[in-house]
Every structure is written in structure tokens, then in C-alpha cells.
Design a protein around this motif. Structure first.
Motif, PDB file in Angstrom:
ATOM      1  N   CYS A 208      -6.544   9.872 -19.614  1.00  0.00           N
ATOM      2  CA  CYS A 208      -7.020  11.130 -19.024  1.00  0.00           C
ATOM      3  C   CYS A 208      -7.059  12.267 -20.044  1.00  0.00           C
ATOM      4  N   HIS A 209      -6.122  12.281 -20.978  1.00  0.00           N
ATOM      5  CA  HIS A 209      -5.960  13.442 -21.859  1.00  0.00           C
ATOM      6  C   HIS A 209      -6.638  13.296 -23.215  1.00  0.00           C
ATOM      7  N   THR A 210      -7.340  12.193 -23.446  1.00  0.00           N
ATOM      8  CA  THR A 210      -8.079  12.011 -24.696  1.00  0.00           C
ATOM      9  C   THR A 210      -9.569  11.928 -24.377  1.00  0.00           C
ATOM     10  N   PRO A 211     -10.413  12.662 -25.097  1.00  0.00           N
ATOM     11  CA  PRO A 211     -11.853  12.587 -24.824  1.00  0.00           C
ATOM     12  C   PRO A 211     -12.411  11.195 -25.081  1.00  0.00           C
ATOM     13  N   ARG A 212     -13.530  10.878 -24.412  1.00  0.00           N
ATOM     14  CA  ARG A 212     -14.172   9.579 -24.546  1.00  0.00           C
ATOM     15  C   ARG A 212     -15.490   9.707 -25.297  1.00  0.00           C
ATOM     16  N   ALA A 213     -15.839   8.627 -25.978  1.00  0.00           N
ATOM     17  CA  ALA A 213     -17.115   8.560 -26.670  1.00  0.00           C
ATOM     18  C   ALA A 213     -18.210   8.263 -25.646  1.00  0.00           C
ATOM     19  N   VAL A 214     -19.459   8.285 -26.084  1.00  0.00           N
ATOM     20  CA  VAL A 214     -20.571   8.015 -25.175  1.00  0.00           C
ATOM     21  C   VAL A 214     -20.517   6.598 -24.632  1.00  0.00           C
ATOM     22  N   THR A 215     -19.822   5.712 -25.345  1.00  0.00           N
ATOM     23  CA  THR A 215     -19.678   4.327 -24.898  1.00  0.00           C
ATOM     24  C   THR A 215     -18.422   4.142 -24.045  1.00  0.00           C
ATOM     25  N   MET A 216     -17.789   5.258 -23.637  1.00  0.00           N
ATOM     26  CA  MET A 216     -16.745   5.323 -22.621  1.00  0.00           C
ATOM     27  C   MET A 216     -15.348   4.913 -23.090  1.00  0.00           C
ATOM     28  N   GLN A 217     -15.181   4.544 -24.359  1.00  0.00           N
ATOM     29  CA  GLN A 217     -13.821   4.282 -24.826  1.00  0.00           C
ATOM     30  C   GLN A 217     -13.167   5.585 -25.269  1.00  0.00           C
ATOM     31  N   VAL A 218     -11.840   5.683 -25.154  1.00  0.00           N
ATOM     32  CA  VAL A 218     -11.157   6.876 -25.632  1.00  0.00           C
ATOM     33  C   VAL A 218     -11.302   6.939 -27.147  1.00  0.00           C
ATOM     34  N   GLU A 219     -11.428   8.154 -27.659  1.00  0.00           N
ATOM     35  CA  GLU A 219     -11.727   8.320 -29.074  1.00  0.00           C
ATOM     36  C   GLU A 219     -10.554   7.969 -29.980  1.00  0.00           C
ATOM     37  N   ALA A 220      -9.340   7.995 -29.452  1.00  0.00           N
ATOM     38  CA  ALA A 220      -8.165   7.635 -30.246  1.00  0.00           C
ATOM     39  C   ALA A 220      -7.082   7.149 -29.294  1.00  0.00           C
ATOM     40  N   THR A 221      -6.443   6.041 -29.635  1.00  0.00           N
ATOM     41  CA  THR A 221      -5.386   5.495 -28.771  1.00  0.00           C
ATOM     42  C   THR A 221      -3.988   5.767 -29.309  1.00  0.00           C
ATOM     43  N   THR A 222      -3.906   6.240 -30.543  1.00  0.00           N
ATOM     44  CA  THR A 222      -2.634   6.607 -31.173  1.00  0.00           C
ATOM     45  C   THR A 222      -2.882   7.796 -32.093  1.00  0.00           C
ATOM     46  N   ALA A 224      -2.744   7.860 -35.141  1.00  0.00           N
ATOM     47  CA  ALA A 224      -3.475   7.397 -36.321  1.00  0.00           C
ATOM     48  C   ALA A 224      -4.980   7.535 -36.140  1.00  0.00           C
ATOM     49  N   GLY A 225      -5.438   7.640 -34.897  1.00  0.00           N
ATOM     50  CA  GLY A 225      -6.862   7.787 -34.623  1.00  0.00           C
ATOM     51  C   GLY A 225      -7.394   9.180 -34.861  1.00  0.00           C
ATOM     52  N   GLY A 226      -6.503  10.132 -35.148  1.00  0.00           N
ATOM     53  CA  GLY A 226      -6.953  11.481 -35.461  1.00  0.00           C
ATOM     54  C   GLY A 226      -6.573  12.513 -34.419  1.00  0.00           C
ATOM     55  N   ALA A 227      -7.051  13.739 -34.630  1.00  0.00           N
ATOM     56  CA  ALA A 227      -6.667  14.875 -33.791  1.00  0.00           C
ATOM     57  C   ALA A 227      -7.224  14.803 -32.381  1.00  0.00           C
ATOM     58  N   ALA A 228      -8.158  13.874 -32.107  1.00  0.00           N
ATOM     59  CA  ALA A 228      -8.679  13.737 -30.742  1.00  0.00           C
ATOM     60  C   ALA A 228      -7.620  13.191 -29.798  1.00  0.00           C
ATOM     61  N   PHE A 229      -6.624  12.489 -30.322  1.00  0.00           N
ATOM     62  CA  PHE A 229      -5.600  11.870 -29.475  1.00  0.00           C
ATOM     63  C   PHE A 229      -4.867  12.928 -28.664  1.00  0.00           C
ATOM     64  N   LEU A 230      -4.980  12.803 -27.327  1.00  0.00           N
ATOM     65  CA  LEU A 230      -4.318  13.701 -26.371  1.00  0.00           C
ATOM     66  C   LEU A 230      -4.724  15.168 -26.561  1.00  0.00           C
ATOM     67  N   SER A 231      -5.967  15.386 -27.008  1.00  0.00           N
ATOM     68  CA  SER A 231      -6.429  16.752 -27.244  1.00  0.00           C
ATOM     69  C   SER A 231      -7.060  17.392 -26.010  1.00  0.00           C
ATOM     70  N   GLY A 232      -7.074  16.661 -24.881  1.00  0.00           N
ATOM     71  CA  GLY A 232      -7.640  17.187 -23.646  1.00  0.00           C
ATOM     72  C   GLY A 232      -9.007  16.594 -23.346  1.00  0.00           C
ATOM     73  N   ALA A 233      -9.293  16.396 -22.062  1.00  0.00           N
ATOM     74  CA  ALA A 233     -10.570  15.786 -21.670  1.00  0.00           C
ATOM     75  C   ALA A 233     -10.866  16.091 -20.210  1.00  0.00           C
ATOM     76  N   VAL A 234     -12.148  16.091 -19.878  1.00  0.00           N
ATOM     77  CA  VAL A 234     -12.579  16.310 -18.495  1.00  0.00           C
ATOM     78  C   VAL A 234     -12.484  15.009 -17.721  1.00  0.00           C
ATOM     79  N   ILE A 235     -11.873  15.060 -16.556  1.00  0.00           N
ATOM     80  CA  ILE A 235     -11.779  13.901 -15.680  1.00  0.00           C
ATOM     81  C   ILE A 235     -11.730  14.377 -14.240  1.00  0.00           C
ATOM     82  N   GLU A 236     -12.579  13.810 -13.407  1.00  0.00           N
ATOM     83  CA  GLU A 236     -12.601  14.125 -11.977  1.00  0.00           C
ATOM     84  C   GLU A 236     -12.706  15.628 -11.721  1.00  0.00           C
ATOM     85  N   ASN A 237     -13.581  16.287 -12.488  1.00  0.00           N
ATOM     86  CA  ASN A 237     -13.857  17.715 -12.330  1.00  0.00           C
ATOM     87  C   ASN A 237     -12.694  18.626 -12.721  1.00  0.00           C
ATOM     88  N   TYR A 238     -11.747  18.057 -13.444  1.00  0.00           N
ATOM     89  CA  TYR A 238     -10.659  18.854 -13.998  1.00  0.00           C
ATOM     90  C   TYR A 238     -10.605  18.620 -15.504  1.00  0.00           C
TER      91      TYR A 238
END
Length: 449
Positions: A208-222, A224-238
Motif C-alpha cells: 500500500c505504501h510503495t508506488p507501483r509501476a505501470v505494470t502494477m508491481q511495487v517499485e521497490a520491495t526493500t 535496496a530498491g531505492g527511495a521509492a520504498f515506502l514513499s507513499g502511494a494512492v490506493i482505494e482513493n486514499y
């Protein structure tokens, strides 16, 4: 001649599709680890599994009101239709009663069950790092600690050919992490490692808290994946806010103790859970041991890249409070705030701790994306009821009462008062969120319920 060429193209396309389906079938059939041996179903292992099931928030998706626990049936809207969560009780016909430990592990960590890939609505993309002993404990709990429920699984609402599963296999290949039990980095603080194991794994915070790419996977899972990890994301209108230890709009101003308290109760001096996070608190994190809650908080506080803004305490500005106190409501949105919000959140914006959240310095208010604040004003909110917070408070919805311009004005007032300094919101943004909320409300209604 032209017709022959068309037939040739069709034949090649059909052959390619059949080949891809065959490859997917072979891959799905061979996925996972074979012949895992289940442990004896001791009370201690069942209890451990029950705790892990709560950490994984399994009930939130696999239990619905009015049905037996874990019997599935939750409707989940996806871009191509809707899927229904499955029965994971030990019922032999409808649930997991016939599953071996290897079958269970294959579904949990690899995303494959009954010979086909699962939709990633099942967060195997986070559960991939679950340790073998914990997988076995979860399996034991669901087999021997949960009552069997003969509730049939509902078929998914996806039309053919979009309902075919084989393309999901290729999605797994390209975008799902390779299953590998969590191992702490050399020299990693044990408490940090404990928090990382939960956040990156069973807690599936990144879903929920990591943005997703256009192919729907989260941009970083740890991290090590970069600053996108847990950087916030839109989900269910929130907008699920950033969980990083950085500047405004993040949890940087929260202490480890405040974070742990939030996980255990859904509230602290800085804010109160809302949206889907309320369900996470109710079904999952309120049951965390104090050690696990503090380890999670410590890990989240470690998430800051050197180039990110440092965390600072919020500096309150009394200008708007004094203006309202002196009868000056000339700022755009001020009168709407006084008429609709001030009774609970107070004219000074500090609210009432653990009942009505303060708006001054609130990371949700200061987030770059204002969608959560807009949705809360339109739809209202309700505080989570937990063992330590039995009282429940409700904010009414204002969609019926406030126009798009009214909502934009009051949201802008909140985002720019008492020291808050966030970007403005337009009536068009409010209109878009209002329409999206209405569509979601219609799409989540389960036929026949």
C-alpha cells in the motif's frame, strides 16, 4: 492470396499462444519446493501460526462479516473485473484441507496454487521472504487451529479471455521477487532485522505504501530498491502516506515510541488511523507484541537516504488560530472550517489526542498528495476500535453538504494553516475524487449480499 496470408498469421498467433500456455503450465506445475515435511501440530506451533496470521493480516481479506472466519468471499475490484478471496479453512472440498505443506508454501511464497498463478492481490510478492519455520507454523494453524467451513468459493467476475491465468505466470517471472527466506545483513542490529522481517514480509507494508509501476508491481520491495520504498502511494482513493524518516508528509517527526503506540492502538498524539489502515490495526497490528511493535518502529525510523530531507519537529504557527479567535475568518475556507470542523479539531488545529486528530503538523495533511484529506472530508472516517482503545469516534461525511469548491477551500485552509505548508487543491481534483469514490462504492457491492 491475401486470405492465405491472414490464415498463416492466425495460425502463427495461435501456435504462439498455445506454446506460451504450455510454458506457463510447466512453470506453474514445477514451482515451489517439493516434499516439505510438516511439523507436529503442537499447541506452541499453532499459537505461533495464529500470531503470524495476524501479523500477515490474513483475516482482512479472507474473512467477511456474517461468514465463518477465513472462509473467503471478499470482493476485490481489479482493472479487468473482480476477484473473490478464497476459503482458507481446513475444509477438504472448499478450503485447504487437501493441501500439503509444499502446496501451502507454493501459494504463500511463490504465488501458485492448484496448478496456476495467483493474482498478485494475494501479496505473495511480499510473503516471498517468509522463513521456513514460520511458513510451517502458518500451515499448522490453518490446518488445525481454524474450524473448517464448508463455504464454496465464489467464481471470479472476469470475462473470457481475460480470465485466463497463464499470462500471470509471465508477470511473476518478470516482476515478482524470487522466493528466498529473510536473512539479516551481516552486522545488522537484531532489533532492526526483526522490524525489517515484518515490514518487508508478512506485514506487506509496501503493497500500500510503495508506488507501483505501470505494470502494477511495487517499485521497490526493500530499501535496496531505492527511495521509492515506502514513499507513499494512492490506493482505494486514499494516499497511503510515506513511512520514511524524512521531512513534511512523512513520519519523520514521530518518535519510535509514538510509532509503536500507533501500531498497537491506531492512535497517538500525532494522528489516528483511517481508511484501510484502520482494518490493518483492527485485524493485525494491535496484536503485535510490544517487542515487535518497537522493532517495526525502529526499522521505519532507519529509512532515510542521505539525499532526503532530514526529519524535523513541526513548528507551530499561531497566526490563523489568533485570527479565528479574534473573529477574523477572512481567509478562504476559514468559515467553512469553523462551521464544519472546528468543534472537533479546534480552531487552533490541535484536535483532541486519540479522539479527533490534530491537523497542525499532521503528515497526512502535509503530504504532497492531498487525496486522503479530500476523501476523508467527503466520506468521513471512523477511529479503529481495539482492546486498548475501546471508545470509537466518527467523523461524518460531508459529500452531501459541501460542493467541490467548498471542499477545495477547506482542504486548502487546513493545508496552509498553523504552520502547515502544502500545495493547493483545485475543485477539479475534488470532483475527480468524488466520482472515484462513487465508482468504488458501486464496484465493491457483492451481488446477492
Amino acid at each position: 492470396m491475401k486470405g492465405k496470408a491472414v490464415l498463416t498469421v492466425v495460425a502463427i498467433g495461435l501456435a504462439g499462444t498455445l506454446l506460451a500456455m504450455g510454458v506457463a503450465h510447466i512453470s506453474d506445475s514445477s514451482a515451489g519446493e517439493k516434499n516439505l515435511v510438516a511439523p507436529a501440530a503442537t499447541p506452541a506451533i499453532i499459537a505461533r501460526g495464529a500470531y503470524l496470521a495476524r501479523l500477515g493480516d490474513c483475516a482482512a481479506c479472507h474473512s467477511i462479516p456474517g461468514k465463518p472466519a477465513y472462509s473467503g468471499g471478499l470482493r476485490m475490484a481489479i482493472p479487468i473485473g473482480a476477484i473473490y478471496t478464497s476459503n482458507i479453512t481446513p475444509d477438504s472440498n472448499n478450503g485447504i484441507g487437501r493441501m500439503s505443506l509444499s502446496d501451502f508454501d507454493r501459494a504463500l511464497r511463490f504465488g501458485v496454487a492448484e496448478g496456476h498463478s495467483l493474482y498478485p492481490a494475494m501479496p505473495f510478492t511480499s510473503y516471498y521472504n517468509t522463513r521456513p519455520d514460520d511458513v510451517a507454523a502458518l500451515y499448522t494453524y490453518f490446518k488445525y487451529g481454524v474450524p473448517a467451513a464448508a463455504v464454496p468459493n465464489r467464481p471470479n467476475d472476469i470475462v473470457f479471455p481475460l480470465s485466463m491465468r497463464w499470462p500471470l505466470t509471465f508477470w511473476r517471472w518478470f516482476f515478482a521477487p524470487s522466493p528466498k527466506p529473510f536473512a539479516a545483513s551481516p552486522g545488522m542490529d537484531p532489533q532492526l532485522a526483526q522490524g525489517a522481517y515484518f515490514v518487508e514480509g508478512l506485514g506487506h507494508c509496501g503493497e500500500c505504501h510503495t508506488p507501483r509501476a505501470v505494470t502494477m508491481q511495487v517499485e521497490a520491495t526493500t530499501p535496496a530498491g531505492g527511495a521509492a520504498f515506502l514513499s507513499g502511494a494512492v490506493i482505494e482513493n486514499y494516499f497511503a502516506p510515506s513511512l520514511r524518516n524524512s521531512g513534511p508528509g512523512t513520519l519523520g517527526a514521530w518518535s519510535e515510541e509514538e510509532l509503536a503506540q500507533f501500531l498497537e492502538t491506531g492512535a497517538n498524539a500525532q494522528g489516528i488511523a483511517f481508511g484501510s489502515m484502520s482494518d490493518v490495526i483492527i485485524h493485525s497490528t494491535q496484536y503485535m507484541t510490544p517487542a515487535d511493535a518497537l522493532a517495526t518502529a525502529k526499522y521505519l525510523k532507519s529509512l532515510r537516504n542521505p539525499d532526503e530531507a532530514p526529519a524535523t519537529r513541526f513548528s507551530y504557527d499561531a497566526t490563523e488560530h489568533l485570527a479565528l479567535k479574534n473573529g477574523d475568518a477572512g481567509k478562504s475556507g476559514a468559515m467553512i472550517y469553523l462551521n464544519n470542523c472546528a468543534a472537533c479539531h479546534r480552531p487552533d488545529g490541535v484536535g483532541y489526542e486519540r479522539a479527533f486528530p490534530g491537523l497542525a503538523g499532521n503528515p497526512v495533511v502535509q503530504a504532497g498528495n492531498p487525496q486522503s484529506l479530500i476523501s476523508i472530508v467527503l466520506e468521513g472516517s471512523q477511529t479503529p476500535r481495539t482492546a486498548r482503545t475501546p471508545a470509537q469516534f466518527t467523523m461524518p461525511r460531508f459529500a452531501w453538504r459541501l460542493s467541490d469548491k467548498d471542499v477545495a477551500d477547506v482542504v486548502n485552509f487546513i493545508r496552509t494553516s498553523w504552520g502547515n505548508n502544502a500545495s493547493p487543491v483545485s475543485p477539479a481534483e475534488v470532483a475527480g475524487t468524488r466520482e472515484s469514490l462513487q465508482r468504488r462504492q458501486a464496484s465493491t457491492k457483492t451481488p446477492g449480499q
